[in-house]
Design a protein around this motif. Structure first.
Motif, PDB file in Angstrom:
ATOM      1  N   MET A   1       0.826  -1.204   0.000  1.00  0.00           N
ATOM      2  CA  MET A   1       0.000   0.000   0.000  1.00  0.00           C
ATOM      3  C   MET A   1       0.863   1.258   0.000  1.00  0.00           C
ATOM      4  SD  MET A   1      -3.114  -0.736  -0.439  1.00  0.00           S
ATOM      5  CE  MET A   1      -3.610   0.990  -0.303  1.00  0.00           C
ATOM      6  N   ARG A   2       1.990   1.219   0.675  1.00  0.00           N
ATOM      7  CA  ARG A   2       2.882   2.393   0.651  1.00  0.00           C
ATOM      8  C   ARG A   2       3.450   2.587  -0.760  1.00  0.00           C
ATOM      9  NH1 ARG A   2       4.534   0.682   6.284  1.00  0.00           N
ATOM     10  NH2 ARG A   2       6.031  -0.687   5.274  1.00  0.00           N
TER      11      ARG A   2
ATOM     12  N   LYS B   1      -7.878   9.703  -3.645  1.00  0.00           N
ATOM     13  CA  LYS B   1      -8.878   8.645  -3.713  1.00  0.00           C
ATOM     14  C   LYS B   1      -8.375   7.336  -4.324  1.00  0.00           C
ATOM     15  CE  LYS B   1     -12.572  12.090  -4.240  1.00  0.00           C
ATOM     16  NZ  LYS B   1     -13.094  11.958  -2.870  1.00  0.00           N
ATOM     17  N   GLY B   2      -7.289   7.393  -5.088  1.00  0.00           N
ATOM     18  CA  GLY B   2      -6.809   6.226  -5.829  1.00  0.00           C
ATOM     19  C   GLY B   2      -6.534   4.980  -4.997  1.00  0.00           C
ATOM     20  N   PRO B   3      -5.857   5.113  -3.831  1.00  0.00           N
ATOM     21  CA  PRO B   3      -5.498   3.912  -3.057  1.00  0.00           C
ATOM     22  C   PRO B   3      -6.677   3.054  -2.619  1.00  0.00           C
ATOM     23  CG  PRO B   3      -4.184   5.772  -2.344  1.00  0.00           C
ATOM     24  CD  PRO B   3      -5.207   6.320  -3.303  1.00  0.00           C
ATOM     25  N   LYS B   4      -7.857   3.635  -2.499  1.00  0.00           N
ATOM     26  CA  LYS B   4      -9.030   2.872  -2.051  1.00  0.00           C
ATOM     27  C   LYS B   4      -9.344   1.725  -3.009  1.00  0.00           C
ATOM     28  CE  LYS B   4     -12.420   5.106  -0.129  1.00  0.00           C
ATOM     29  NZ  LYS B   4     -13.633   5.921   0.124  1.00  0.00           N
ATOM     30  N   SER B   5      -9.099   1.929  -4.305  1.00  0.00           N
ATOM     31  CA  SER B   5      -9.414   0.891  -5.292  1.00  0.00           C
ATOM     32  C   SER B   5      -8.417  -0.262  -5.237  1.00  0.00           C
ATOM     33  CB  SER B   5      -9.446   1.494  -6.701  1.00  0.00           C
ATOM     34  OG  SER B   5      -8.192   2.041  -7.044  1.00  0.00           O
ATOM     35  N   TYR B   6      -7.317  -0.097  -4.505  1.00  0.00           N
ATOM     36  CA  TYR B   6      -6.359  -1.181  -4.295  1.00  0.00           C
ATOM     37  C   TYR B   6      -6.527  -1.793  -2.906  1.00  0.00           C
ATOM     38  CZ  TYR B   6      -4.047   0.566  -8.472  1.00  0.00           C
ATOM     39  OH  TYR B   6      -3.778   0.952  -9.760  1.00  0.00           O
ATOM     40  N   PHE B   7      -6.918  -0.959  -1.960  1.00  0.00           N
ATOM     41  CA  PHE B   7      -7.070  -1.415  -0.581  1.00  0.00           C
ATOM     42  C   PHE B   7      -8.287  -2.318  -0.408  1.00  0.00           C
ATOM     43  CE2 PHE B   7      -8.947  -0.896   3.628  1.00  0.00           C
ATOM     44  CZ  PHE B   7      -7.886  -1.219   4.455  1.00  0.00           C
ATOM     45  N   ASN B   8      -9.471  -1.826  -0.772  1.00  0.00           N
ATOM     46  CA  ASN B   8     -10.714  -2.559  -0.512  1.00  0.00           C
ATOM     47  C   ASN B   8     -10.762  -3.954  -1.143  1.00  0.00           C
ATOM     48  OD1 ASN B   8     -11.757  -0.552   1.123  1.00  0.00           O
ATOM     49  ND2 ASN B   8     -12.849   0.470  -0.538  1.00  0.00           N
ATOM     50  N   PRO B   9     -10.392  -4.118  -2.430  1.00  0.00           N
ATOM     51  CA  PRO B   9     -10.439  -5.469  -3.023  1.00  0.00           C
ATOM     52  C   PRO B   9      -9.537  -6.470  -2.313  1.00  0.00           C
ATOM     53  CG  PRO B   9     -10.306  -3.807  -4.743  1.00  0.00           C
ATOM     54  CD  PRO B   9     -10.053  -3.098  -3.450  1.00  0.00           C
ATOM     55  N   ASN B  10      -8.339  -6.035  -1.920  1.00  0.00           N
ATOM     56  CA  ASN B  10      -7.409  -6.963  -1.286  1.00  0.00           C
ATOM     57  C   ASN B  10      -7.818  -7.306   0.139  1.00  0.00           C
ATOM     58  OD1 ASN B  10      -5.131  -7.725  -3.118  1.00  0.00           O
ATOM     59  ND2 ASN B  10      -5.024  -5.498  -3.368  1.00  0.00           N
ATOM     60  N   ILE B  11      -8.468  -6.377   0.830  1.00  0.00           N
ATOM     61  CA  ILE B  11      -8.990  -6.687   2.159  1.00  0.00           C
ATOM     62  C   ILE B  11     -10.169  -7.640   2.040  1.00  0.00           C
ATOM     63  CG2 ILE B  11     -10.189  -5.728   4.162  1.00  0.00           C
ATOM     64  CD1 ILE B  11      -7.156  -5.309   4.150  1.00  0.00           C
ATOM     65  N   LYS B  12     -10.982  -7.477   1.014  1.00  0.00           N
ATOM     66  CA  LYS B  12     -12.092  -8.406   0.768  1.00  0.00           C
ATOM     67  C   LYS B  12     -11.540  -9.818   0.480  1.00  0.00           C
ATOM     68  CE  LYS B  12     -15.565  -6.745  -1.562  1.00  0.00           C
ATOM     69  NZ  LYS B  12     -16.699  -6.769  -0.608  1.00  0.00           N
TER      70      LYS B  12
ATOM     71  N   LEU C   1     -10.073  -8.184  -9.498  1.00  0.00           N
ATOM     72  CA  LEU C   1      -9.024  -9.069 -10.004  1.00  0.00           C
ATOM     73  C   LEU C   1      -7.743  -8.290 -10.293  1.00  0.00           C
ATOM     74  CD1 LEU C   1      -7.966 -11.772 -11.040  1.00  0.00           C
ATOM     75  CD2 LEU C   1      -9.089 -11.303 -13.228  1.00  0.00           C
ATOM     76  N   VAL C   2      -7.875  -7.130 -10.887  1.00  0.00           N
ATOM     77  CA  VAL C   2      -6.709  -6.296 -11.191  1.00  0.00           C
ATOM     78  C   VAL C   2      -5.967  -5.936  -9.906  1.00  0.00           C
ATOM     79  CG1 VAL C   2      -5.992  -3.995 -11.968  1.00  0.00           C
ATOM     80  CG2 VAL C   2      -7.584  -5.341 -13.356  1.00  0.00           C
ATOM     81  N   ALA C   3      -6.707  -5.561  -8.854  1.00  0.00           N
ATOM     82  CA  ALA C   3      -6.084  -5.173  -7.594  1.00  0.00           C
ATOM     83  C   ALA C   3      -5.379  -6.356  -6.930  1.00  0.00           C
ATOM     84  CB  ALA C   3      -7.138  -4.593  -6.655  1.00  0.00           C
ATOM     85  N   ILE C   4      -6.001  -7.529  -6.951  1.00  0.00           N
ATOM     86  CA  ILE C   4      -5.392  -8.725  -6.346  1.00  0.00           C
ATOM     87  C   ILE C   4      -4.124  -9.113  -7.097  1.00  0.00           C
ATOM     88  CG2 ILE C   4      -5.698 -11.204  -5.955  1.00  0.00           C
ATOM     89  CD1 ILE C   4      -8.676 -10.625  -5.456  1.00  0.00           C
ATOM     90  N   LYS C   5      -4.195  -9.130  -8.431  1.00  0.00           N
ATOM     91  CA  LYS C   5      -3.013  -9.469  -9.232  1.00  0.00           C
ATOM     92  C   LYS C   5      -1.892  -8.467  -8.996  1.00  0.00           C
ATOM     93  CE  LYS C   5      -3.514 -10.946 -13.474  1.00  0.00           C
ATOM     94  NZ  LYS C   5      -3.945 -11.054 -14.882  1.00  0.00           N
ATOM     95  N   ASN C   6      -2.248  -7.209  -8.866  1.00  0.00           N
ATOM     96  CA  ASN C   6      -1.254  -6.167  -8.616  1.00  0.00           C
ATOM     97  C   ASN C   6      -0.519  -6.426  -7.306  1.00  0.00           C
ATOM     98  OD1 ASN C   6      -0.585  -3.161  -7.560  1.00  0.00           O
ATOM     99  ND2 ASN C   6      -0.622  -3.182  -9.788  1.00  0.00           N
ATOM    100  N   PHE C   7      -1.272  -6.803  -6.278  1.00  0.00           N
ATOM    101  CA  PHE C   7      -0.681  -7.111  -4.975  1.00  0.00           C
ATOM    102  C   PHE C   7       0.231  -8.333  -5.056  1.00  0.00           C
ATOM    103  CE2 PHE C   7      -1.611  -9.098  -0.608  1.00  0.00           C
ATOM    104  CZ  PHE C   7      -0.474  -8.526  -0.036  1.00  0.00           C
TER     105      PHE C   7
END
Length: 251
Positions: free
Chosen positions: A38-39, A85-96, A137-143
Motif C-alpha cells: 500500500m505504501r 482517492k486512488g489507493p481505495k481501489s487497491y485497498f478494498n479489493p485486497n482486504i475483501k 481481479l486487477v487489484a489482487i493481481k497487482n498485490f
C-alpha cells in the motif's frame, strides 16, 4: 522485513527485497506484505488532487502505525476525503480477498493459487457486476505481482504465484443493451432537450454545460466533474477545454 511501526524510516531505508514469510502466522505475514504494498501504491498514485499535503504526509505515517483492517480503512477513507482517492481501489479489493482467505483457513501465502482466486471471483462475488469483479481481479493481481517482484526466501529462492493469464475468463460477461442515440435524429433532439429542462435557477447553466460537454466529447464523468473555470480557453468562436485524464495526462 519486520518494521518498527513507530518509525517511518524503518521502511524508507529498507532494501528492495523483503523476506517472504518470516512469521508462523498467516495474518502477520499478510500485513508484512500488505503495508509495504500500500505504501508503494501511495507513491505511484497521482497527488494532483490532494487538498492538504501536510495532512497527507501525516496520514501515511498513521497508516504505518495501524494494527488492523479497521484502522487502515479509517486512514484510507481520510486520504479519500483529502483528495487522494486512488489507493481505495487497491485497498478494498485486497482486504475483501483477505477476509475470504481467513474464512477459508488459509495457512500460508503459498496456498494462494489460481483456483483460489477463481473460486473467490465466481462464488464470493456472485452478486457483483463483471466490471466490479474485473477491478477486484486487477487489484489482487497487482498485490501478488508486488510480492513476486520483491520476495526472497532464506535459501536464496523466491516465490512465484504463476498467475494464469486466463483468470479473467472466470468472470462471465454480462449482456447489457447499450444506450444509443441515432445521429440523424435522436442526438440533436437529446441535445436540444437539455435546454428545455426546468433546472434549479442556481444550477441550470452549470448543468446544461456539463451535460453538453459530456454528450459531445465522450469524456469520463470523473474528468467532467474535475473541470474548473480556468480550464476553459477561448479560441476564436469556440472554447478549448483542458482535460486531465488517466495517468494525470492532459488531453
Amino acid at each position: 522485513m519486520v518494521e518498527n511501526e513507530n518509525n517511518l524510516g524503518s521502511f524508507i531505508f529498507d532494501d528492495d527485497l523483503i523476506e517472504f514469510e518470516p512469521f508462523a502466522n498467516f495474518e502477520l505475514n499478510f500485513y508484512h506484505w500488505f503495508k509495504p504494498y500500500m505504501r508503494n501504491v501511495f507513491s505511484t498514485q497521482s497527488r494532483r488532487k490532494i487538498i492538504n499535503l501536510k495532512l497527507h504526509k501525516q496520514l501515511i505515517k498513521e497508516f504505518s502505525k495501524a494494527s488492523n483492517n479497521d484502522e487502515m480503512r479509517e486512514v484510507i477513507n481520510a486520504m479519500g476525503r483529502n483528495g487522494f482517492k486512488g489507493p481505495k481501489s487497491y485497498f478494498n479489493p485486497n482486504i475483501k480477498f483477505y477476509d475470504f482467505l481467513i474464512a477459508n483457513n488459509i495457512q500460508s501465502i503459498t496456498n494462494i493459487k489460481n483456483n483460489t482466486i477463481k473460486y473467490f471471483l465466481v462464488n464470493e462475488l456472485e452478486s457483483y457486476s463483471s466490471t466490479y469483479k474485473k477491478d477486484i481481479l486487477v487489484a489482487i493481481k497487482n498485490f501478488l505481482q508486488f510480492i513476486e517482484s520483491k520476495n526472497y526466501i532464506k535459501n536464496g529462492d523466491s516465490h512465484f504465484f504463476k498467475l494464469d493469464r486466463t483468470l479473467v475468463k472466470a468472470i462471465q460477461k454480462e449482456r447489457k443493451p447499450l444506450a444509443y442515440l441515432k445521429p440523424d435524429s435522436e442526438f440533436d433532439l437529446f441535445l436540444s432537450t437539455i435546454d428545455k429542462i426546468n433546472w434549479n435557477r442556481n444550477s441550470k447553466h452549470r448543468n446544461r454545460v456539463m451535460l453538453k460537454i459530456l454528450l459531445i466529447t465522450g469524456i469520463r464523468v470523473s474528468e467532467l466533474t474535475d473541470i474548473k473555470k480556468s480550464d476553459f480557453k477561448e479560441s476564436g468562436n469556440s472554447y478549448e477545454i483542458a482535460i486531465i485524464g488517466k495517468g494525470n495526462k492532459k488531453r
